[in-house]
Design an enzyme around this catalytic site. Structure first.
Site, short mmCIF file in Angstrom:
data_model
loop_
_atom_site.label_atom_id
_atom_site.label_comp_id
_atom_site.label_asym_id
_atom_site.label_seq_id
_atom_site.Cartn_x
_atom_site.Cartn_y
_atom_site.Cartn_z
N GLU A 209 0.81 -1.22 0.00
CA GLU A 209 0.00 0.00 0.00
C GLU A 209 0.84 1.27 0.00
O GLU A 209 0.34 2.36 0.28
CB GLU A 209 -0.96 -0.03 1.19
N ASP A 244 -4.18 -0.33 12.04
CA ASP A 244 -4.95 -1.51 11.68
C ASP A 244 -4.11 -2.70 12.11
O ASP A 244 -3.06 -2.98 11.53
CB ASP A 244 -5.22 -1.57 10.17
N GLU A 293 -8.09 -0.40 14.39
CA GLU A 293 -8.92 -1.30 13.59
C GLU A 293 -8.54 -2.75 13.86
O GLU A 293 -7.36 -3.07 14.02
CB GLU A 293 -8.70 -0.96 12.11
N ASP A 318 -13.43 -4.36 10.85
CA ASP A 318 -13.22 -4.71 9.44
C ASP A 318 -13.49 -6.20 9.26
O ASP A 318 -14.56 -6.59 8.81
CB ASP A 318 -11.79 -4.36 9.02
N LYS A 343 -15.81 -1.60 2.85
CA LYS A 343 -15.10 -2.08 1.66
C LYS A 343 -16.14 -2.65 0.70
O LYS A 343 -16.79 -3.65 1.03
CB LYS A 343 -14.08 -3.16 2.03
N SER A 370 -12.72 2.30 2.67
CA SER A 370 -11.39 1.72 2.51
C SER A 370 -11.16 1.10 1.14
O SER A 370 -12.07 0.55 0.53
CB SER A 370 -11.16 0.65 3.59
N ARG A 372 -8.52 -1.79 -0.93
CA ARG A 372 -7.95 -3.09 -0.59
C ARG A 372 -6.47 -3.05 -0.95
O ARG A 372 -6.02 -2.19 -1.69
CB ARG A 372 -8.63 -4.23 -1.36
N LYS A 394 -9.33 5.47 4.07
CA LYS A 394 -7.94 5.00 4.02
C LYS A 394 -7.74 4.34 2.67
O LYS A 394 -8.50 3.46 2.27
CB LYS A 394 -7.60 4.07 5.19
#
Length: 431
Positions: A209, A244, A293, A318, A343, A370, A372, A394
């Site tokens: 990411e 997270d 998270e 999540d 998501k 969010s 992925r 995010k």
């Protein structure tokens, strides 16, 4: 306006894995959407249909593509459903699939069509996508979100020994999204300099990411790096920290293994839910953490409820909730968390995503939209977060084009809104 044509193909995501792309054609033109894919996936997510071995390491999506082209396309076109009736478009596909987790057609097949059709619906209405999504959700106003930049990667997103998956910065003290991007970029580059000076240039490699993945194991060390970078950039007090933990990834036999990437990890060092909660409390007392998270396993419900009741910060579900209205309702009933991570591919359609968001907001929860870890250049979620006015998003570090595609679209939206643009800022939990 009815749909004229639907065509799916196999393309590649940011990890080099196949994914589904769908074109929906109406009298207004061609509208394209691509489906993302996660690395740390919740066991309760809608089914992402993959082909299995031998090709593409088992990750091909030609079955899902075929399901769009041979089943969804002819039937949806024949139905004559207006592309501006998003709920009807999605319900038609859910009925065609007929399974609770979309295992017949694949959530990746259904979502591709749902996203593309939503873009087509916006064009039909003559609205920017974010304003169209706002109308679908019944929102009269929109809001620019606080970005949660994932600047240090661990867990299943990186090859280091860090157990916790994401260490994020949130520019809550910015006055606009544009300023938030400036702050995020400057902290990111200061962080790179700090990591380079402390661990060497090799430590500046980035994860899935766009965050850095230094070879460290102590989670507190990761937090200290963030605090140092924020201070060096001159933004102490304007930037908060979010995490997270993706704890389902290191949950073993009822305990938590913070050394889970070590194949020789000793069971004697695994810790209980209460001990894990103490780790988080120590972090909260030392660093400006405003959001955590997935602090526990997706089915460790008592631990979730206890921590949420004991602390004032945002606790985000999540893997716990997987954007599924049934799981969200259970979490609301058990007071297991106070924020939904939204998501679109976890649930598999635009309409169900909106439903889950509204359910969470009506319960007084926050909602964070969010990406992925396996992303594409598609920037749908940028418009989604503004239209649903959730106040927080995010979508990775300010690095790697598939991440910047979303942030850059948000800059365009803020420009489009002009003087009407409002930034969620410190009210990101309830904008």
């Amino acid at each position: 306006m009815a749909i004229k044509a639907i065509h799916a193909r196999q393309i590649f995501d940011s990890r080099g894995n196949p994914t589904v792309e769908v074109d929906v054609t109406t009298a207004k033109g061609l509208f394209r959407a691509a489906v993302p894919s996660g690395a740390s996936t919740g066991v309760h997510e809608a089914l992402e249909l993959r082909d299995g071995p031998p090709g593409y390491m088992g990750k091909g999506v030609l079955k899902a593509v075929a399901n769009v082209n041979s089943q969804i396309a002819p039937n949806l076109i024949k139905s004559g459903i207006n592309v501006t009736d998003q709920a009807a478009v999605d319900k038609f596909m859910l009925d065609l699939d007929g399974t609770p987790n979309k295992e017949k057609l694949g959530a990746n097949a259904i979502l591709g069509v749902s996203l593309a059709x939503c873009k087509a619906g916006a064009a039909e209405k003559g609205l920017p996508l974010y304003k169209y999504i706002a109308t679908l959700a019944g929102n009269k106003e929109v809001i620019m979100p606080v970005p949660s930049f994932n600047v240090i990667n661990g867990g299943s997103h990186a090859g280091n020994k860090l157990a916790m998956q994401e260490f994020m910065i949130m520019p809550t003290g910015a006055s606009s999204f544009t300023e938030a991007m400036k702050i995020g970029s400057e902290v990111y580059h200061n962080l790179r300099a700090v990591i380079k000076s402390k661990y060497g240039l090799d430590a500046c490699n980035v994860g899935d990411e766009g965050g850095f993945a230094p070879s460290i194991q102590d989670n507190l060390e990761g937090l200290e790096l963030l605090r140092t970078a924020i201070d060096k950039a001159g933004y102490t007090g304007k930037v908060x920290i979010a995490m997270d933990c993706a704890a389902s990834e290191f949950y073993k036999e009822g305990k938590y293994d913070l050394d889970f990437k070590n194949p020789k990890s000793q069971a004697s060092s695994w810790i209980t839910s209460d001990a894990m909660a103490d780790v988080y409390k120590k972090m909260m007392s030392t660093y400006p953490i405003v959001s955590i998270e997935d602090p526990f396993d997706q089915d460790d419900w008592p631990a979730w409820t206890k921590l949420t009741g004991e602390c004032k910060i945002q606790i985000v579900g999540d893997d716990l909730t997987v954007t599924n209205p049934l799981r969200v309702q259970k979490a609301i009933d058990q007071k297991a968390c106070n924020c939904l991570l939204l998501k679109v591919n976890q649930i598999g359609s635009v309409s169900e995503s909106i439903k889950a968001c509204k359910m969470a907001q009506e319960a007084g929860w926050g909602v964070m939209v969010s990406h992925r870890s396996g992303e594409t250049e598609d920037n749908f979620i940028a418009d989604l977060v503004v239209g649903l006015r959730t106040g927080q998003i995010k979508t990775g570090a300010p690095c790697r084009s598939e991440r910047l595609a979303k942030y850059n679209q948000l800059l365009r939206i803020e420009e489009d809104l002009g003087g009407a643009a409002k930034y969620a800022g410190e009210n990101f939990r309830r904008p």
